[in-house]
Design an enzyme around this catalytic site. Structure first.
Site, PDB file in Angstrom:
ATOM      1  N   ASP A 178      -0.949 -24.826 -47.620  1.00  0.00           N
ATOM      2  CA  ASP A 178      -0.092 -23.702 -47.412  1.00  0.00           C
ATOM      3  C   ASP A 178       2.063 -23.352 -47.574  1.00  0.00           C
ATOM      4  O   ASP A 178       2.205 -22.931 -49.029  1.00  0.00           O
ATOM      5  CB  ASP A 178       0.090 -22.550 -46.152  1.00  0.00           C
ATOM      6  CG  ASP A 178      -1.284 -21.978 -46.024  1.00  0.00           C
ATOM      7  OD1 ASP A 178      -2.355 -21.943 -47.006  1.00  0.00           O
ATOM      8  OD2 ASP A 178      -1.773 -21.450 -45.569  1.00  0.00           O
ATOM      9  N   ASP A 188      -4.180 -28.510 -44.307  1.00  0.00           N
ATOM     10  CA  ASP A 188      -4.143 -27.056 -44.715  1.00  0.00           C
ATOM     11  C   ASP A 188      -3.176 -26.310 -44.078  1.00  0.00           C
ATOM     12  O   ASP A 188      -2.824 -25.096 -44.718  1.00  0.00           O
ATOM     13  CB  ASP A 188      -5.189 -26.715 -43.129  1.00  0.00           C
ATOM     14  CG  ASP A 188      -5.808 -24.978 -42.736  1.00  0.00           C
ATOM     15  OD1 ASP A 188      -5.058 -24.007 -43.884  1.00  0.00           O
ATOM     16  OD2 ASP A 188      -6.872 -24.626 -42.203  1.00  0.00           O
ATOM     17  N   TYR A 245     -11.127 -29.695 -37.580  1.00  0.00           N
ATOM     18  CA  TYR A 245     -12.297 -29.162 -37.436  1.00  0.00           C
ATOM     19  C   TYR A 245     -13.870 -29.513 -37.928  1.00  0.00           C
ATOM     20  O   TYR A 245     -15.048 -29.420 -38.045  1.00  0.00           O
ATOM     21  CB  TYR A 245     -12.069 -28.800 -38.829  1.00  0.00           C
ATOM     22  CG  TYR A 245     -10.744 -27.595 -38.658  1.00  0.00           C
ATOM     23  CD1 TYR A 245     -10.216 -28.039 -38.147  1.00  0.00           C
ATOM     24  CD2 TYR A 245     -11.029 -27.311 -40.526  1.00  0.00           C
ATOM     25  CE1 TYR A 245      -8.697 -27.489 -38.881  1.00  0.00           C
ATOM     26  CE2 TYR A 245      -9.191 -26.666 -40.302  1.00  0.00           C
ATOM     27  CZ  TYR A 245      -8.385 -26.814 -39.380  1.00  0.00           C
ATOM     28  OH  TYR A 245      -6.875 -25.940 -40.059  1.00  0.00           O
TER      29      TYR A 245
HETATM   30 MG    MG Z   1      -5.507 -22.302 -44.565  1.00  0.00          MG
END
Ligand code: MG
Ligand code: NAI
Length: 357
Positions: free
Chosen positions: A251, A247, A139
């Protein structure tokens, strides 16, 4: 009785969708926690950055957003994302600009199971701390598109790993692991296929480990890590990984532990030069926004983490105790199998909070 001594200035940025609903709930619990403690007050200022602000002004954040936020001790953030705006614009223009602009390089995502796990596991085995590199990696924002729309169109997103960036997140992760009872860190990698950046990642992990002889550590490739999380959850404690890897894994962890709606996320500036940003892991949830049924636990846990960061550990523990209690009593929202709406779930947590002590 003398009045409270400390006062914290909080910027509250609910953002979009269910972010607005869950931040309202978290502020109620914060107020209840402050009143119960009697040792501090919270002064929350509402800041309207989000898609409505974008539609009105053409930007998600004003140019001077950093100097605005620096006036606060911490930021409580909801979510960003709107069906009318492409996701890469809303995310980059608001959340990623805050994370990158203020060098909130350590993203902490704890996970615990308060009710029944989604797999045949002992709930106590789902007690993990994810540490996500939050400023570079996948990112980093390097890349572009050329020859747009033509057959030879090219699109790139370049992953960036710097020795400085990897070293500081590894040091943070080893320290975080050493502060937990098991003192065990798993370094998530993918250095078999990504033969430059993630080889540097592994090398720096091994170097930094020498400064933390009290922490046991191992390495797991990210694909194998998903298997280990499902099949051997008891072998995991603290996990460090790249921006994209954590990330995804966080989740998965939240879903295994019951619901994405419970997970919290702290974007920390460990040097405390900028205010840290506390938020639920989830997004603005187009499918349930406006219905008032979102699970507020992720946002409330984020508020508890914020209090701990500000030094109010006792209040943070009290909020976590209240969350455990309502979950045991099944006073929860539909995503966790309960029947309460967002407001009722938050009220139950406030009630459990006032019943403690
Ligand atoms: Mg996320
Ligand atoms: P999402 O997290 O918003 O929703 C995924 C699924 O989980 C949906 O079915 C939703 O109803 C459910 N869910 C999420 N939070 C819940 C809660 N508190 N209670 C009950 N159910 C909950 O992820 P999605 O759908 O990929 O993204 C929607 C928008 O949010 C997009 O614009 C995306 O870019 C943005 N987003 C923003 C984030 C942030 O601001 N930190 C993080 C993730 C996504």
């Amino acid at each position: 009785m003398s009045g409270p001594g400390r006062s914290y200035r909080i910027a509250s940025i609910p953002g979009d969708g269910i972010g607005i609903e869950v931040i309202g709930a978290a502020l109620e619990v914060l107020g209840a926690a402050a009143r119960q403690s009697g040792k501090y007050t919270i002064e929350a200022t509402h800041i309207q950055w989000g898609t409505t602000f974008y539609k009105e002004t053409g930007s998600y954040l004003p140019k001077d957003f950093q100097s605005t936020l620096k006036k606060y001790d911490a930021v409580l953030f909801g979510a960003v994302g709107d069906p009318d705006v492409p996701d890469h614009i809303s995310l980059w223009e608001l959340l990623l600009k805050m994370r990158g602009g203020m060098q909130l390089y350590a993203n902490i995502r704890p996970i615990r199971c308060f009710t029944r796990p989604r797999l045949d596991a002992d709930p106590s085995h789902l007690d993990w701390l994810f540490v996500r590199e939050n400023s570079e990696g996948e990112y980093a924002g390097h890349g572009g598109r050329s020859h747009v729309g033509q057959d030879w169109e090219v699109a790139t997103d370049t992953n960036i790993y710097t020795r400085h960036g990897v070293r500081r997140i590894m040091r943070f992760a080893f320290k975080a692991a050493s502060n937990r009872p098991r003192k065990y860190l798993t370094v998530v990698s993918k250095s078999n296929a990504l033969r430059n950046g993630l080889v540097l990642w592994d090398e720096v992990a091994a170097e930094v480990s020498k400064d933390f002889p009290n922490v046991k550590w191992d390495k797991e490739l990210v694909d194998a890590m998903t298997v280990r999380m499902v099949q051997k959850p008891w072998t995991i404690d603290t996990i460090v990984g790249t921006n994209l890897h954590i990330d995804i894994l966080s989740d998965l962890a939240a879903a295994l532990a019951g619901s994405i709606g419970i997970a919290s996320s702290a974007n920390l500036d460990p040097d405390r030069k900028s205010p840290s940003v506390f938020e639920p892991v989830h997004g603005s949830a187009f499918d349930i926004m406006g219905k008032g049924i979102a699970n507020p636990i992720g946002a409330i846990w984020a508020a508890a983490d914020m209090l701990a960061w500000l030094g109010e550990q006792e209040s943070a523990d009290a909020i976590m105790g209240a969350i455990e209690r309502v979950c045991k009593e099944e006073k929860v929202t539909a995503d966790m199998g309960g029947e309460l709406n967002t407001k009722q779930a938050a009220a139950a947590i406030c009630e459990a909070l006032s019943a403690t002590k």
